[in-house]
Design an enzyme around this catalytic site. Structure first.
Site, PDB file in Angstrom:
ATOM      1  CG  ASP A 151      -1.889   1.078   1.282  1.00 52.85           C
ATOM      2  OD1 ASP A 151      -2.743   1.124   0.375  1.00 52.85           O
ATOM      3  OD2 ASP A 151      -1.830   1.916   2.211  1.00 52.85           O
TER       4      ASP A 151
ATOM      5  CD  GLU B  39      -2.276   2.082  -3.463  1.00 55.79           C
ATOM      6  OE1 GLU B  39      -3.363   2.436  -3.937  1.00 55.79           O
ATOM      7  OE2 GLU B  39      -1.961   2.297  -2.287  1.00 55.79           O
TER       8      GLU B  39
END
Ligand code: CA
Length: 640
Positions: free
Chosen positions: A328, A354
């Site tokens: 993340d 990400e």
């Protein structure tokens, strides 16, 4: 020689008596060793033992002793407690500046009581399901992965799922769940945060509170809310392993969404309790930096946090047989740490993240794990927002459409995505939406997708951005979007439920929306059978044809040739003689417009395998070059 043996034995004894940071509790039936590291200025560390995970008074309070320093120079504290402590709970409490800061479960608890506030003493061997020793990760090369992003509650909570263990890890052990995933053809389940997070009260599961789980509490313990009994520390561990085992038996990999970039809060975090401010980045003015957008950001660049992350992912691989990690906000972590994580894990562990942050970080931007820096992180992939937004429209405006609405100008971004974000001579990077140059060294470093848990799901986005869209158009464009994704040379990724035309009633950010928004409605499988049918055939088409996942940048550059683009139309040719590929020349045309279009190809007769939202690898008839027609809002795939 004897002296050497004795010296070695002494070193071994010292190592055994001082648990590493990652293992604060070392259990045997005769005694349990507790330990932690602290800041140098710590004055005392208190261990409290309890009979229960919450409430009650300590049955014993013990002072840990300072014993040397770890490799980063932090004092290590430990104590050996005699007797069989299995089933007991504990907290650690550190004294700084003359006062104890309060109890917590420690930095790296591996078992916890309800709501994760106390650690638990567990004999981990007892949590292993039968046959766990034989459990093996399926052998699947990165280029062959097909990722399915799911939330435990979304997947199984609705009665229409027909699953017994609603909202639980165990749902994925049920034959119906496995059969669904196998029929779809995916081979890796990417689970939204499944470590212990804070926002759902595990003692009140009857409230049916929902959360995605991006609020980490204990990084090295499964979430209690997904277990059948959060109060029993063994339940979540054992059931998680049963889930992994069932998926592995079905040939499906298990990938964890890991959220090391921030903690639920600062003051309540284990990090802050044990080592104040050591794990968090601060701005120059002394305030906490907030690159996560969640109130804080961890400092992966510091040895203490870097080691923590490395030890944590290694632990999930070793104890839970995890096959990959999705980081993340990887853009909050520094490049050096991501590369150190890559180096610390076996090559078959797939790593992606990400490639952005949710705010500015208190760290040099060019040293962060951003998408544009993926070429500096070999063996690590990033999501391509380039292809995602070129298809559906920008993340910043749900009402704005793009290629799928027939709008021109997005062709080069889609081409970049089709090539897997590697350098390709036919992509005009000056016309790509976000990237100014290729960022991947290999196509397996790009995650190809059009929707995920964030933002609107695909159905809602199409409805929001294309006013007056009919159900027929919605389905056509949904299938066209996924055809672009699944024939891309990147690693394809889909949001769970898209295969049953899920919607979230237009909700943009459903992180804490009720089940009525987030659940999958399995009755859609009967309502829209053509959708699941197409998805499964599309995935099979990819899986059966090496041409769509070559996995090698040079091969992609040699074999993948784009045809001239037209407004809202992208076409390409994969040249013959690819090792393992049964077809010769393959042509793919993606037509986002509402009009029937024509494309020029070499003279000859071709077998059609995808046309007008139908796929059949055995052929849907033949077409003749040099001019082929492409139905509106759909893909055409043919070969000779
Ligand atoms: Ca929890």
């Amino acid at each position: 020689m004897k002296t050497l043996v004795r010296a070695l034995a002494a070193v071994m004894t010292m190592l055994l008596s001082l648990p590493a940071q990652a293992q604060e509790v070392s259990y045997t039936a005769q005694s349990t060793t507790f330990g932690t590291i602290t800041l140098a200025k710590a004055q005392a560390v208190k261990l409290r033992l309890y009979d229960d995970g919450v409430g009650g008074k300590p049955v014993k309070t013990i002072a840990l002793k300072k014993q040397g320093v770890d490799k980063n120079g932090y004092p290590q504290w430990s104590a050996v407690v005699k007797g069989d402590l299995k089933g007991k709970f504990y907290t650690l409490d550190v004294k700084y500046d003359g006062k104890f800061g309060g109890e917590c479960a420690g930095l790296s608890a591996r078992a916890v009581g309800v709501n994760g506030r106390r650690g638990a003493v567990v004999d981990m061997a007892e949590t292993n399901p039968q046959g766990w020793d034989q459990d093996q990760s399926p052998t699947i090369d990165a280029r062959d992965l097909v990722l399915y992003e799911m939330h435990h509650r979304d997947f199984s909570i609705d009665p229409s799922s027909g699953l017994k263990n609603k909202g639980k890890f165990l749902a994925l052990t049920e034959p119906r769940a496995i059969a669904h995933l196998k029929a779809l053809g995916i081979n890796a389940v990417h689970m939204l945060p499944s470590f212990d997070y804070a926002s759902v009260d595990e003692s009140r599961l009857e409230d049916n509170k929902y959360n995605w789980g991006y609020d980490p509490l204990n990084y090295n313990v499964p979430e209690g809310g997904y277990s059948t009994n959060p109060a029993d520390p063994k339940s979540r561990i054992s059931e998680f392993k049963q889930m992994v085992q069932a998926l592995h038996k079905a040939g499906i990999k298990v990938i964890l969404d890991v959220v090391y970039n921030h903690t639920f809060n600062i003051d309540g975090s284990n990090f802050q309790h044990i080592m104040p401010d050591e794990f968090f980045r601060k701005n120059q003015d002394g305030t906490y930096s907030n690159g996560s957008g969640c109130g804080n950001e961890t400092a992966s660049d510091r040895p203490v946090m870097r080691d923590y992350m490395i030890e944590s992912v290694k632990y999930w691989v070793e104890e839970y047989h995890i096959d990959g990690f999705r980081f993340d906000l990887m853009g909050v972590h520094d490049i050096a740490t991501m590369n150190a994580i890559r180096a610390a894990l076996p090559p078959h562990i797939y790593i992606y993240g990400e490639g952005w942050s949710a705010g500015s970080c208190a760290y040099p931007a060019d040293e962060l794990g951003m998408k544009a820096a993926i070429y500096k992180m070999p063996g690590i992939a990033a999501f391509s927002d380039d292809i995602r937004d070129a298809l559906r429209g920008p993340f910043s405006d749900d009402h704005q459409a793009a290629f799928l609405a027939g709008l021109p100008g997005h062709e080069e971004s889609i081409k970049m995505g089709i090539a897997g974000a590697i350098k390709h001579s036919q992509v005009d990077y000056s016309k790509v939406n976000y990237s100014t140059k290729p960022w991947a060294l290999q196509p397996t470093q790009m995650i190809s997708y059009v929707s995920c848990h964030d933002d609107m799901c695909l159905v809602d986005r199409l409805k929001s951005s294309i006013p007056g869209i009919t159900t027929d158009e919605l389905i056509r464009l949904d299938l066209l979007a996924q055809t672009a994704v699944f024939t891309s040379q990147g690693v394809p990724f889909m949001l769970s439920g898209e295969e049953m035309l899920r919607d979230k009633k237009g909700m943009h950010n459903s992180f804490e929306s009720p089940d009525s928004i987030n659940h999958l409605d399995w009755t859609n499988l009967e309502k829209y059978p053509q959708v699941f049918n197409y998805y499964s055939k599309l995935i099979a088409l990819r899986n059966n044809h090496r041409a769509f996942h070559m996995g090698d940048a040079d091969m992609v550059r040699n074999k993948l040739e784009f045809l001239p683009t037209q407004d809202a139309l992208v076409a390409y040719h994969i040249k013959s003689s690819i090792p393992g590929e049964p077809w010769n020349d393959i042509y793919v045309v993606l037509n986002g417009s509402k009009r029937v279009r024509t494309v020029n190809v070499p003279q000859g007769s071709y077998t059609v395998v995808c046309r007008n939202i139908a796929i059949d690898e055995n052929g849907l008839g033949t077409i003749e070059g040099p001019t082929v027609t492409v139905p509106a809002q759909s893909a055409l795939i043919f070969h000779n």
